[in-house]
Scaffold this active site. Sequence first.
Site, PDB file in Angstrom:
ATOM      1  CB  THR A 101      -0.719  -0.033   1.192  1.00  0.00           C
ATOM      2  OG1 THR A 101      -1.572   1.198   1.439  1.00  0.00           O
ATOM      3  CG2 THR A 101      -0.019  -0.356   2.600  1.00  0.00           C
ATOM      4  CG  ASP A 102      -1.035   4.988  -1.015  1.00  0.00           C
ATOM      5  OD1 ASP A 102      -1.681   4.491   0.095  1.00  0.00           O
ATOM      6  OD2 ASP A 102      -1.760   6.098  -1.575  1.00  0.00           O
ATOM      7  CD  GLU A 103      -2.940   3.753   4.639  1.00  0.00           C
ATOM      8  OE1 GLU A 103      -2.777   3.502   5.972  1.00  0.00           O
ATOM      9  OE2 GLU A 103      -4.310   3.623   4.404  1.00  0.00           O
ATOM     10  CE  LYS A 125      -0.507  -4.395   2.975  1.00  0.00           C
ATOM     11  NZ  LYS A 125      -0.606  -5.674   2.473  1.00  0.00           N
ATOM     12  CE1 TYR A 169      -3.362  -2.239   6.071  1.00  0.00           C
ATOM     13  CE2 TYR A 169      -2.960   0.046   5.505  1.00  0.00           C
ATOM     14  CZ  TYR A 169      -3.410  -1.518   5.135  1.00  0.00           C
ATOM     15  OH  TYR A 169      -3.244  -1.526   3.857  1.00  0.00           O
TER      16      TYR A 169
HETATM   17  P1  NAD Z   1     -10.050  -6.811   2.830  1.00  0.00           P
HETATM   18  O1  NAD Z   1     -10.103  -6.269   4.330  1.00  0.00           O
HETATM   19  O2  NAD Z   1     -11.301  -6.312   2.109  1.00  0.00           O
HETATM   20  O3  NAD Z   1      -9.869  -8.018   2.502  1.00  0.00           O
HETATM   21  C1  NAD Z   1      -8.945  -8.997   3.174  1.00  0.00           C
HETATM   22  C2  NAD Z   1      -9.319 -10.372   3.000  1.00  0.00           C
HETATM   23  O4  NAD Z   1      -8.047 -11.078   3.853  1.00  0.00           O
HETATM   24  C3  NAD Z   1     -10.426 -10.880   3.731  1.00  0.00           C
HETATM   25  O5  NAD Z   1     -11.318 -11.655   2.962  1.00  0.00           O
HETATM   26  C4  NAD Z   1     -10.189 -11.544   4.980  1.00  0.00           C
HETATM   27  O6  NAD Z   1     -10.977 -12.696   5.269  1.00  0.00           O
HETATM   28  C5  NAD Z   1      -8.791 -12.060   4.525  1.00  0.00           C
HETATM   29  N1  NAD Z   1      -7.791 -12.551   5.575  1.00  0.00           N
HETATM   30  C6  NAD Z   1      -7.627 -11.797   6.521  1.00  0.00           C
HETATM   31  N2  NAD Z   1      -7.079 -12.443   7.468  1.00  0.00           N
HETATM   32  C7  NAD Z   1      -6.330 -13.541   6.923  1.00  0.00           C
HETATM   33  C8  NAD Z   1      -5.700 -14.672   7.291  1.00  0.00           C
HETATM   34  N3  NAD Z   1      -5.011 -14.684   8.162  1.00  0.00           N
HETATM   35  N4  NAD Z   1      -5.457 -15.627   6.412  1.00  0.00           N
HETATM   36  C9  NAD Z   1      -6.396 -15.595   5.161  1.00  0.00           C
HETATM   37  N5  NAD Z   1      -6.859 -14.778   4.631  1.00  0.00           N
HETATM   38  C10 NAD Z   1      -7.340 -13.605   5.622  1.00  0.00           C
HETATM   39  O7  NAD Z   1      -9.053  -5.787   2.315  1.00  0.00           O
HETATM   40  P2  NAD Z   1      -8.737  -5.160   0.682  1.00  0.00           P
HETATM   41  O8  NAD Z   1      -9.024  -3.891   1.070  1.00  0.00           O
HETATM   42  O9  NAD Z   1      -9.194  -5.991  -0.104  1.00  0.00           O
HETATM   43  O10 NAD Z   1      -7.102  -5.116   0.841  1.00  0.00           O
HETATM   44  C11 NAD Z   1      -6.364  -6.399   0.213  1.00  0.00           C
HETATM   45  C12 NAD Z   1      -4.844  -5.973   0.169  1.00  0.00           C
HETATM   46  O11 NAD Z   1      -4.684  -4.852  -0.648  1.00  0.00           O
HETATM   47  C13 NAD Z   1      -4.499  -5.754   1.483  1.00  0.00           C
HETATM   48  O12 NAD Z   1      -3.322  -6.417   1.649  1.00  0.00           O
HETATM   49  C14 NAD Z   1      -4.275  -4.217   1.851  1.00  0.00           C
HETATM   50  O13 NAD Z   1      -3.182  -3.947   2.453  1.00  0.00           O
HETATM   51  C15 NAD Z   1      -3.855  -4.075   0.193  1.00  0.00           C
HETATM   52  N6  NAD Z   1      -4.212  -2.420  -0.223  1.00  0.00           N
HETATM   53  C16 NAD Z   1      -5.601  -2.186   0.046  1.00  0.00           C
HETATM   54  C17 NAD Z   1      -6.052  -0.912  -0.560  1.00  0.00           C
HETATM   55  C18 NAD Z   1      -7.344  -0.478  -0.178  1.00  0.00           C
HETATM   56  O14 NAD Z   1      -7.560   0.738  -0.655  1.00  0.00           O
HETATM   57  N7  NAD Z   1      -8.410  -1.233   0.153  1.00  0.00           N
HETATM   58  C19 NAD Z   1      -4.958  -0.190  -1.448  1.00  0.00           C
HETATM   59  C20 NAD Z   1      -3.738  -0.722  -1.239  1.00  0.00           C
HETATM   60  C21 NAD Z   1      -3.527  -1.839  -0.789  1.00  0.00           C
HETATM   61  O1  DAU Z   2      -4.060   3.961   0.590  1.00  0.00           O
HETATM   62  C1  DAU Z   2      -4.473   2.776   0.687  1.00  0.00           C
HETATM   63  C2  DAU Z   2      -4.995   2.596   2.012  1.00  0.00           C
HETATM   64  O2  DAU Z   2      -6.495   3.079   1.615  1.00  0.00           O
HETATM   65  C3  DAU Z   2      -4.959   0.897   2.255  1.00  0.00           C
HETATM   66  O3  DAU Z   2      -3.910   0.528   2.310  1.00  0.00           O
HETATM   67  C4  DAU Z   2      -5.971   0.599   3.289  1.00  0.00           C
HETATM   68  O4  DAU Z   2      -6.216  -0.758   3.291  1.00  0.00           O
HETATM   69  C5  DAU Z   2      -7.377   1.179   3.118  1.00  0.00           C
HETATM   70  O5  DAU Z   2      -8.085   0.963   4.012  1.00  0.00           O
HETATM   71  C6  DAU Z   2      -7.259   2.887   2.725  1.00  0.00           C
HETATM   72  O6  DAU Z   2      -6.880   3.187   4.037  1.00  0.00           O
HETATM   73  P1  DAU Z   2      -7.589   4.589   4.375  1.00  0.00           P
HETATM   74  O7  DAU Z   2      -7.595   5.038   5.831  1.00  0.00           O
HETATM   75  O8  DAU Z   2      -7.048   5.880   3.542  1.00  0.00           O
HETATM   76  O9  DAU Z   2      -9.182   4.362   3.987  1.00  0.00           O
HETATM   77  P2  DAU Z   2     -10.424   4.703   4.756  1.00  0.00           P
HETATM   78  O10 DAU Z   2     -11.654   4.207   3.944  1.00  0.00           O
HETATM   79  O11 DAU Z   2     -10.651   4.199   6.020  1.00  0.00           O
HETATM   80  O12 DAU Z   2     -10.394   6.217   5.013  1.00  0.00           O
HETATM   81  C7  DAU Z   2     -10.425   7.165   3.903  1.00  0.00           C
HETATM   82  C8  DAU Z   2     -10.168   8.595   4.377  1.00  0.00           C
HETATM   83  O13 DAU Z   2     -11.404   8.877   4.831  1.00  0.00           O
HETATM   84  C9  DAU Z   2      -9.409   8.926   5.621  1.00  0.00           C
HETATM   85  O14 DAU Z   2      -8.713   9.950   5.534  1.00  0.00           O
HETATM   86  C10 DAU Z   2     -10.045   8.721   6.690  1.00  0.00           C
HETATM   87  C11 DAU Z   2     -11.487   9.316   6.285  1.00  0.00           C
HETATM   88  N1  DAU Z   2     -12.898   8.686   7.122  1.00  0.00           N
HETATM   89  C12 DAU Z   2     -12.822   7.340   7.165  1.00  0.00           C
HETATM   90  C13 DAU Z   2     -13.866   6.854   7.613  1.00  0.00           C
HETATM   91  C14 DAU Z   2     -14.068   5.400   7.867  1.00  0.00           C
HETATM   92  C15 DAU Z   2     -13.612   9.668   7.475  1.00  0.00           C
HETATM   93  O15 DAU Z   2     -13.569  10.745   7.524  1.00  0.00           O
HETATM   94  N2  DAU Z   2     -14.736   9.015   8.027  1.00  0.00           N
HETATM   95  C16 DAU Z   2     -14.838   7.770   8.233  1.00  0.00           C
HETATM   96  O16 DAU Z   2     -15.900   7.203   8.693  1.00  0.00           O
END
Ligand code: NAD
Ligand code: DAU
Length: 339
Positions: A126-128, A158, A154
């Site tokens: 992730t970019d985080e 990562k 988190y």
């Molecule tokens: P998500 O939380 O929707 O899905 C995570 C999945 O992993 C779930 O299905 C969960 O059941 C499974 N899981 C959790 N623990 C596990 C374990 N111990 N063994 C097997 N499976 C397990 O997450 P997402 O948003 O789809 O993100 C997927 C990946 O992409 C993550 O690694 C996250 O860090 C990365 N990522 C997410 C974003 C985003 O914006 N959502 C952006 C960049 C990177």
């Molecule tokens: O940048 C990639 C990441 O993006 C991934 O690695 C993470 O898995 C994914 O969850 C996401 O992280 P963020 O923290 O950026 O996403 P989130 O949707 O939780 O929040 C987006 C922005 O909105 C953040 O600045 C917090 C704000 N927010 C979030 C929630 C849930 C609010 O203001 N109110 C809310 O209720």
Amino acid sequence: MKKVLITGGAGFIGSNFVRYMLNRYPEYKIVNLDLLTYAGNLESLKEIENNPNYKFIKGDIADREFIFKLFEEEKFDIVVNFAAESHVDRSVTGPGIFIQTNVVGTQVLLDASKEFKVERYHQVSTDEVYGDLPLDRPDLFFTESTPLNPSSPYSASKASADFLVHAYHRTFGLPITISRCSNNYGPYHFPEKLIPLMISRALNDESLPVYGNGENVRDWLHVEDHCSAIDLIIHKGRVGEVYNVGGHNERTNLEVVKTILKALGKPESLISYVIDRPGHDLRYAIDPDKLESELGWKAKYNFDTGIDMTIKWYLDNRDWWENILSGEYKKYDEKYTNV
Ligand code: NAD
Ligand code: DAU
């Protein structure tokens, strides 16, 4: 023909990637390994669950004995690790499981990939991991050489995983790649994250909790564009390399929330400013130049078209997210895994 292990394939991005790979490579075998935590949802994969090239296995990436047995039996060519605890807010209230899944789990997968000689291990990062950028310097972007400087438990977990992945390449010669993507949005996004939370709450005429002043910036990418980037990286990316993934779609949180309200015809009076997230990252912004120039990747969607499509998807698939809000979705998981 290749056999691909997709971990976390019942989550948001993983389920989109499972579907993407089955469509794009009809000759590949896809194994989806997922623990089905609260974030895993097999209803997201209903339309492909009977595809003969697809298999679901319930299990924990951190369970060493189980993972080694699985690798021995299945003989994967490619491993793509999506499995993670992914929600920043949950890492503030309970960091332990983030270390267990995101760090220990990754290390178990790396050991198994080394032992059973997979041809590619891909880590979905992730970019985080780069930390954040100041709001008053729009000229700054994360590049692959930006130092890792994570802010939350988190993102620290990562970043730790990324270091391990690099170490297994350098020390053991494991053929790895890493992608670092910005915020995804699109279908099957769990309604605890900003966009699906705001859509579902607005549709129910509930207040929309915006953290702090809503000026924090995220760089949004449609999930399908993330899938196409990972596809290119696992097939054409250089071993040992990191690729940033993003489409230059920066928006403040307030802009995102107001866009959603406008599209749904709901009043801005639903917005409620609430206490800020501790350690809240200010701005993420990806420079995707390496992925574009080296591998020819280009994002298909900009935020304006992508968010309209996404809002429509949530309107057309009310059952999917209402089942999550009511807890019904776990009954489907139980039914599916017991047959
Ligand atoms: P998500 O939380 O929707 O899905 C995570 C999945 O992993 C779930 O299905 C969960 O059941 C499974 N899981 C959790 N623990 C596990 C374990 N111990 N063994 C097997 N499976 C397990 O997450 P997402 O948003 O789809 O993100 C997927 C990946 O992409 C993550 O690694 C996250 O860090 C990365 N990522 C997410 C974003 C985003 O914006 N959502 C952006 C960049 C990177
Ligand atoms: O940048 C990639 C990441 O993006 C991934 O690695 C993470 O898995 C994914 O969850 C996401 O992280 P963020 O923290 O950026 O996403 P989130 O949707 O939780 O929040 C987006 C922005 O909105 C953040 O600045 C917090 C704000 N927010 C979030 C929630 C849930 C609010 O203001 N109110 C809310 O209720």
